[in-house]
Design an enzyme around this catalytic site. Structure first.
Site, PDB file in Angstrom:
ATOM      1  CD  GLU A 103      38.494  44.214  31.536  1.00  0.00           C
ATOM      2  OE1 GLU A 103      39.592  44.546  32.043  1.00  0.00           O
ATOM      3  OE2 GLU A 103      38.166  43.030  31.310  1.00  0.00           O
ATOM      4  CG  ASN A 119      36.205  40.646  29.827  1.00  0.00           C
ATOM      5  OD1 ASN A 119      37.393  40.391  29.669  1.00  0.00           O
ATOM      6  ND2 ASN A 119      35.785  41.571  30.686  1.00  0.00           N
ATOM      7  CD  GLU A 122      39.730  43.371  28.128  1.00  0.00           C
ATOM      8  OE1 GLU A 122      39.787  42.448  28.962  1.00  0.00           O
ATOM      9  OE2 GLU A 122      39.978  44.557  28.404  1.00  0.00           O
ATOM     10  CG  ASP A 150      41.597  39.655  29.459  1.00  0.00           C
ATOM     11  OD1 ASP A 150      42.483  40.202  30.136  1.00  0.00           O
ATOM     12  OD2 ASP A 150      40.396  39.665  29.772  1.00  0.00           O
ATOM     13  CD  GLU A 205      44.529  41.720  32.705  1.00  0.00           C
ATOM     14  OE1 GLU A 205      45.032  40.602  32.555  1.00  0.00           O
ATOM     15  OE2 GLU A 205      43.318  41.908  32.874  1.00  0.00           O
TER      16      GLU A 205
END
Ligand code: C2E
Ligand code: MG
Ligand code: MG
Ligand code: MG
Length: 283
Positions: A63, A122, A154, A184, A244
């Protein structure tokens, strides 16, 4: 102006809160003065955090997380500027800057014949109502000649509270363009289970809040029930599940036991500069 009225209210009983607010406004004004120059001066940098397959512990992706490195060496973390940039609109520019860094990184690695893994970026909710978002993103991807399957978008849960029709349209366009999607921070806020039926989601990223309470050698039966059933729901819907914020071996063992596919967290690796990530990939 807001600042004046706050200053004028110092004698009121709520002065403590006003002071805090005042401080916040000053801080935000200072950041707003800095942000354009910071972008031009390349103070925003991309860190990558590995994602692993829980069974093999192999790196299957990463990420991209932005960091703001001030000239004095101080590092500012996203939570201290992203919310402000979402309010003042600057996030649109910043996100695209990050996308370009990521695409450029992948292009360079591929040109050099080095190994690469898919990278997730993101996507701020601010983009979703912007008609230019999809064409801009696909143009950039074409410019760098990156296969769309290498990029995972995400989307944080909170964007799902807006108009659903618009959202479905935008996501389907991106899906048609070949991008991979994840939700997310799943489970931290507004997520409606119903959305899972309507949106083209590939991956659920379970929020680290599931583990905050369970931090952990003992997971309570309630926590176990919630987590294991969400993981099962993902499986039944053919959605990959990534946890996560995995910090301990106990958490990883628990997740493996319940069939969670993927994980990301300090137990495996922290977010790191690109050069460090390359070394890890080549090991
Ligand atoms: P996120 O997308 O949910 O990213 C995961 C956050 O959890 C990251 O925080 C990461 O450093 C942190 N984390 C990873 N493993 C662990 C762990 O084991 N324990 C704990 N306690 N934390 C862990 P970070 O980098 O501070 O980013 C915070 C949030 O800022 C991100 O949450 C994301 O929503 C946002 N963000 C970061 N970069 C960008 C960006 O380029 N664009 C946009 N729009 N938002 C970004
Ligand atoms: Mg994220
Ligand atoms: Mg997250
Ligand atoms: Mg988060």
């Amino acid at each position: 102006m807001a600042r004046k009225s706050i200053k004028g209210s110092h004698n009121r009983p709520y002065a403590f809160y006003d002071d805090k607010l005042h401080e916040q406004i000053i801080k935000e004004e200072r950041i707003e003065l800095l942000m354009e120059d910071a972008l031009a001066n390349q103070e925003f940098i991309v860190y990558l955090q590995p994602k692993v397959n829980l069974m093999t512990e192999q790196i299957i992706g990463a990420e991209a997380l932005v960091r703001w490195q001030r000239p004095n060496g101080k590092m500012i973390t996203p939570n201290d500027f992203i919310p402000l940039f979402e309010k003042n609109g600057f996030i649109k520019q910043l996100d695209f800057y990050i996308y370009e860094q990521v695409f450029g990184y992948l292009r360079k690695r591929m040109d050099e014949g080095k190994s690469v893994v898919p990278i997730s970026v993101n996507v701020s909710g601010v983009h979703i109502n912007d008609e230019q978002f999809v064409p801009n993103l696909t143009d950039l991807l074409n410019q760098y000649q990156i296969p769309p399957r290498m990029i995972e978008l995400e989307l944080t849960e909170s964007i799902f509270i807006g108009a659903l029709d618009e959202l479905i349209k935008t996501l389907n366009k991106l899906k048609d363009a070949g991008f991979i999607f994840s939700i997310d921070d799943f489970g931290s806020g507004y997520s409606s289970l119903n959305l899972l039926r309507h949106l083209p989601i590939d991956i659920m990223k379970l929020d680290k809040c599931f583990f905050d309470a369970a931090n952990i050698t003992k997971i309570t039966p309630k926590e176990k029930a919630v987590l294991s059933n969400i993981i099962r729901l993902g499986k039944d819907l053919d959605i990959l599940v990534l946890s996560e914020g995995v910090e301990t071996k106990e958490q990883a063992d628990f997740l493996r036991e319940f069939g969670c596919d993927l994980a990301q967290g300090y137990l495996f690796a922290r977010p790191m500069p690109l050069a460090e990530f390359n070394l890890l990939l080549e090991k």
